[in-house]
Design a protein around this motif. Sequence first.
Motif, PDB file in Angstrom:
ATOM      1  N   TRP A 151      46.407  17.688  -7.354  1.00 22.43           N
ATOM      2  CA  TRP A 151      45.990  18.872  -6.564  1.00 22.43           C
ATOM      3  C   TRP A 151      45.100  18.656  -5.127  1.00 22.43           C
ATOM      4  O   TRP A 151      45.460  19.219  -4.290  1.00 22.43           O
ATOM      5  CB  TRP A 151      45.576  19.858  -7.156  1.00 22.43           C
ATOM      6  CG  TRP A 151      46.633  20.213  -8.235  1.00 22.43           C
ATOM      7  CD1 TRP A 151      48.089  20.257  -8.310  1.00 22.43           C
ATOM      8  CD2 TRP A 151      46.090  21.080  -9.371  1.00 22.43           C
ATOM      9  NE1 TRP A 151      48.599  20.862  -9.231  1.00 22.43           N
ATOM     10  CE2 TRP A 151      47.471  21.259 -10.199  1.00 22.43           C
ATOM     11  CE3 TRP A 151      45.131  21.450 -10.159  1.00 22.43           C
ATOM     12  CZ2 TRP A 151      47.702  22.299 -11.369  1.00 22.43           C
ATOM     13  CZ3 TRP A 151      45.283  22.249 -11.283  1.00 22.43           C
ATOM     14  CH2 TRP A 151      46.284  22.672 -11.812  1.00 22.43           C
ATOM     15  N   VAL A 192      46.235  25.824  -3.431  1.00 28.09           N
ATOM     16  CA  VAL A 192      46.691  24.030  -3.692  1.00 28.09           C
ATOM     17  C   VAL A 192      48.109  24.111  -3.871  1.00 28.09           C
ATOM     18  O   VAL A 192      48.798  25.118  -4.023  1.00 28.09           O
ATOM     19  CB  VAL A 192      46.019  23.865  -5.286  1.00 28.09           C
ATOM     20  CG1 VAL A 192      46.575  24.899  -6.206  1.00 28.09           C
ATOM     21  CG2 VAL A 192      46.556  22.647  -5.674  1.00 28.09           C
ATOM     22  N   GLU A 240      51.499  23.412  -5.192  1.00 30.06           N
ATOM     23  CA  GLU A 240      51.852  23.204  -6.495  1.00 30.06           C
ATOM     24  C   GLU A 240      53.377  24.056  -6.632  1.00 30.06           C
ATOM     25  O   GLU A 240      53.267  25.202  -6.561  1.00 30.06           O
ATOM     26  CB  GLU A 240      51.005  23.525  -7.659  1.00 30.06           C
ATOM     27  CG  GLU A 240      51.858  23.349  -8.947  1.00 30.06           C
ATOM     28  CD  GLU A 240      52.206  22.132  -9.444  1.00 30.06           C
ATOM     29  OE1 GLU A 240      53.389  21.688  -9.433  1.00 30.06           O
ATOM     30  OE2 GLU A 240      51.410  20.962  -9.362  1.00 30.06           O
TER      31      GLU A 240
END
Length: 377
Positions: free
Chosen positions: A158, A245, A247
Amino acid sequence: MYKNLIGTPSEILRQLSNSRFAALLRLSGSALASPSAAVSALSEQLQRLRLSMSAQITHALLHVSEPTETGNLATEVLVGLQDLLMEHWPNAASPTITCSISGDEDTAVYVLLTSEKQSCPAVYVSSEISVQNEIGASLKDLWQRYQDTGWTDLGLDWVKHPPLYPTSVTTNGILVLGINPSLNEKDLNLTSYKAKREVGPDYFGRLTRFMNTVEKQEQRFQAGFAAGATAEATVPWSHLDVLYVRETKQARFREEMGRAEVAQFIYEQALLTKQLIELVKPQLIIVANAFARELMGKDVNKDKTQGVWMGLKFTKEPDLHTGTYHCTSLPGSPPVFFTSSFAGSNPRSKSDDERLAWQIARCLHQLQTPGSLIALN
């Protein structure tokens, strides 16, 4: 009816030109050489206005545009305006004064006055807040700390790529909250983005389609559903993710949250988002993700031992007037609508979206209607 204002001083003045109000005063040029000069020029304009009208002033909206949002000019002009209104209308009750500030290359001061015999629409001055300026440095420090802990050795990538966030967020508008940006190989070197507002199959394309529907419903309410009626400008909207982050598989957040360092990493990002939301002062919030709802603190347990996260407080039940919850921790206790994500390939229900758009537009209309009552429990 209401009018939303956004743009440069000249653009704001142009937007106000057709509004009905007691008076609109504008200061510029040498009148803004110093705060004292601004107050002096304002005094002269108010004196001339007092001699030309007998109606009492009941409300004043002060808007200051400055190169930097320091608020120094606004603070002194606000104090001066309060004294001047009492000086020129001594027999009137103390008028309500609303003040707003926006950063702009040009400096200008506007004072919109409403009298007891003339009414004007509620005026909302919107500006853009730079996400980089507000939390960019804090996010960089957060990423650096977790890079130093060797997270990559634990299988978490991350912090391998920098955080990603929008270039700006609009104040005093509709704020749409998502959960986090996806991992896109084309954007790995970017730290900020300006999303395209074009209808399409992707996340922002689907969101744009929905917000276009909200805007159409807003215009219907403003025009009173009358054929041929014209509507004022609609409330602007912007999007912000709770986390920064990258993702794509959002299920990973819940899978990894059992680890204390992961929960702390998520928590610190959520607090920075809370800081932004408080600065933005949204009129209305749309939360388009179940995990984002949880991180706001909406699902905290009775003992407040789990699910606190941002720690925002909400009304216990939906308000009967607006039909939804209100966040009582934020300025103005804005209404909050919860819906599913605009991400993914599954089509959203068109009928559900139309119903939600109508409810949001109706809520905005009620909030802008004089005399509307909202019971916050």
